[in-house]
Scaffold this active site. Structure first.
Site, mmCIF file in Angstrom:
data_model
loop_
_atom_site.group_PDB
_atom_site.id
_atom_site.type_symbol
_atom_site.label_atom_id
_atom_site.label_comp_id
_atom_site.label_asym_id
_atom_site.label_seq_id
_atom_site.Cartn_x
_atom_site.Cartn_y
_atom_site.Cartn_z
ATOM 1 N N LYS A 151 47.810 43.268 32.395
ATOM 2 C CA LYS A 151 46.634 42.382 32.443
ATOM 3 C C LYS A 151 45.707 42.679 31.264
ATOM 4 O O LYS A 151 45.179 41.763 30.628
ATOM 5 C CB LYS A 151 45.900 42.544 33.787
ATOM 6 C CG LYS A 151 46.666 41.903 34.933
ATOM 7 C CD LYS A 151 46.139 42.224 36.317
ATOM 8 C CE LYS A 151 47.105 41.641 37.353
ATOM 9 N NZ LYS A 151 46.752 41.912 38.749
ATOM 10 N N GLN A 193 42.614 45.548 41.671
ATOM 11 C CA GLN A 193 44.063 45.559 41.859
ATOM 12 C C GLN A 193 44.405 45.995 43.286
ATOM 13 O O GLN A 193 43.884 46.988 43.782
ATOM 14 C CB GLN A 193 44.714 46.497 40.819
ATOM 15 C CG GLN A 193 46.221 46.476 40.801
ATOM 16 C CD GLN A 193 46.831 45.135 40.393
ATOM 17 O OE1 GLN A 193 46.241 44.378 39.628
ATOM 18 N NE2 GLN A 193 48.005 44.831 40.900
ATOM 19 N N ASP A 224 40.931 36.230 40.865
ATOM 20 C CA ASP A 224 42.173 36.241 41.650
ATOM 21 C C ASP A 224 42.226 35.048 42.602
ATOM 22 O O ASP A 224 43.291 34.730 43.128
ATOM 23 C CB ASP A 224 42.254 37.528 42.491
ATOM 24 C CG ASP A 224 43.156 38.585 41.871
ATOM 25 O OD1 ASP A 224 44.145 38.197 41.230
ATOM 26 O OD2 ASP A 224 42.862 39.776 42.053
HETATM 27 N N1 GUN Z 1 48.672 43.191 43.471
HETATM 28 C C1 GUN Z 1 49.833 42.485 43.369
HETATM 29 N N2 GUN Z 1 49.585 41.248 42.912
HETATM 30 C C2 GUN Z 1 48.246 41.158 42.712
HETATM 31 C C3 GUN Z 1 47.386 40.123 42.227
HETATM 32 O O1 GUN Z 1 47.803 39.012 41.902
HETATM 33 N N3 GUN Z 1 46.078 40.442 42.167
HETATM 34 C C4 GUN Z 1 45.591 41.645 42.551
HETATM 35 N N4 GUN Z 1 44.274 41.849 42.464
HETATM 36 N N5 GUN Z 1 46.362 42.625 43.000
HETATM 37 C C5 GUN Z 1 47.681 42.376 43.068
#
Ligand code: GUN
Length: 284
Positions: free
Chosen positions: A52, A96, A119
């Site tokens: 990311k 996350q 998100d």
């Molecule tokens: N953990 C696995 N996929 C995601 C996601 O799309 N966003 C977040 N914040 N955590 C994750």
């Protein structure tokens, strides 16, 4: 022979579009910024967070990184979110998941200002999605829609079958398909005659989390198949929720795993960061 939907290429196209718009914002003196919060040392999460941050760099989005120890008290995480909510230089906040067991995930997601919820997990944004007015859409479901549309497949009037009803994929992807005028059936483990329902699909989205669950006998000729699954097999290779070898010959369009939906999640996150920044600066 199906057309293979190239998620890697489409995700690069989207990141390039974001990059261009970021340059335009910077010309106006606005610098988009995403805060990424990781609690603990889950190796998979570390990889996701690194990717990311890399995508931010590619798009020209500033990223702020908060890597907190596993033992971080819930209150401390909430206080960090409060301060980022108030910081006008921070446009997006991503925590996350999963979080360590002593932290209440729902409480954390609720604490993020919905305008900074890149998100798309906050109930406010989920509510907007359900009334067809979402700005910040959950990234993986929004990525599925982009893959379908950018392949030239018109969703309007099509029978769309979603397999799986999770809050992060199944339910929101169903709502997005409906917003695109699809006729949507969301199925799950209690669905009777699942194979029969799947065979009705013009567009099938598989988000079950079971390797190779959708087999060739469960689809009709000419179907468009979007495989959200990422499963690791015993031999270490990745496979999707769709049995590619038996489904591909019947499909008109199909996403591979890896290289289908996977790369789209981060591309759509970048798009959400841009949208959040534009909204906060009165540009949309
Ligand atoms: N953990 C696995 N996929 C995601 C996601 O799309 N966003 C977040 N914040 N955590 C994750």
């Amino acid at each position: 022979m199906a057309n293979i939907i190239d998620g890697k290429q489409i995700s690069t196209d989207i990141k390039n579009e974001v990059q261009k718009e970021v340059i335009e914002l910077k010309d106006k003196g606005i610098e988009p910024c995403l805060a990424v919060i990781l609690v603990g040392e889950n190796p998979a999460s570390q990889v996701y967070v690194r990717n990311k941050k890399r995508a931010c760099e590619y798009c020209g989005i500033k990223s702020l990184s908060y890597e907190l120890p596993e033992s971080t008290p819930e209150e401390e995480l909430l206080a960090l979110i409060d301060s980022l909510n108030l910081d006008p230089a921070c446009n997006g906040i991503l925590v996350q998941l999963p979080l360590p067991g002593h932290i209440d995930e729902d409480k954390v997601l609720l604490r993020i200002d919905p305008k900074k919820d890149v998100d798309g997990f906050h109930p406010y944004n989920v509510g907007l999605l359900s009334i067809g007015k979402a700005k910040l859409k959950a990234c993986t479901p929004a990525g599925c829609i982009e893959l379908i549309k950018r392949s030239g497949v018109d969703i309007t009037g099509k029978k769309c079958v979603v397999v799986g009803r999770s809050n992060i994929v199944g339910k929101p992807v169903g709502m997005l398909l409906l917003a695109e005028n699809g006729t949507v059936i969301t199925t799950h483990s209690k669905t009777k005659d699942l194979a029969g329902v799947c065979r009705q699909a013009d567009i099938l989205v598989a988000a079950i989390g079971k390797p190779k669950f959708i087999t060739g006998d469960m689809v009709s000729e000419g179907v468009t198949v979007i495989d959200v699954g990422i499963n690791r097999m015993e031999n270490g290779k990745l496979c999707g929720d769709v049995d590619f070898d038996s489904v591909e010959p019947k499909a008109e369009y199909i996403t591979p795993v890896p290289g289908g939906v996977g790369p789209m999640t981060i591309a759509m996150l970048m798009k959400n960061c841009l949208t959040a920044c534009r909204m906060q600066n009165g540009l949309e």
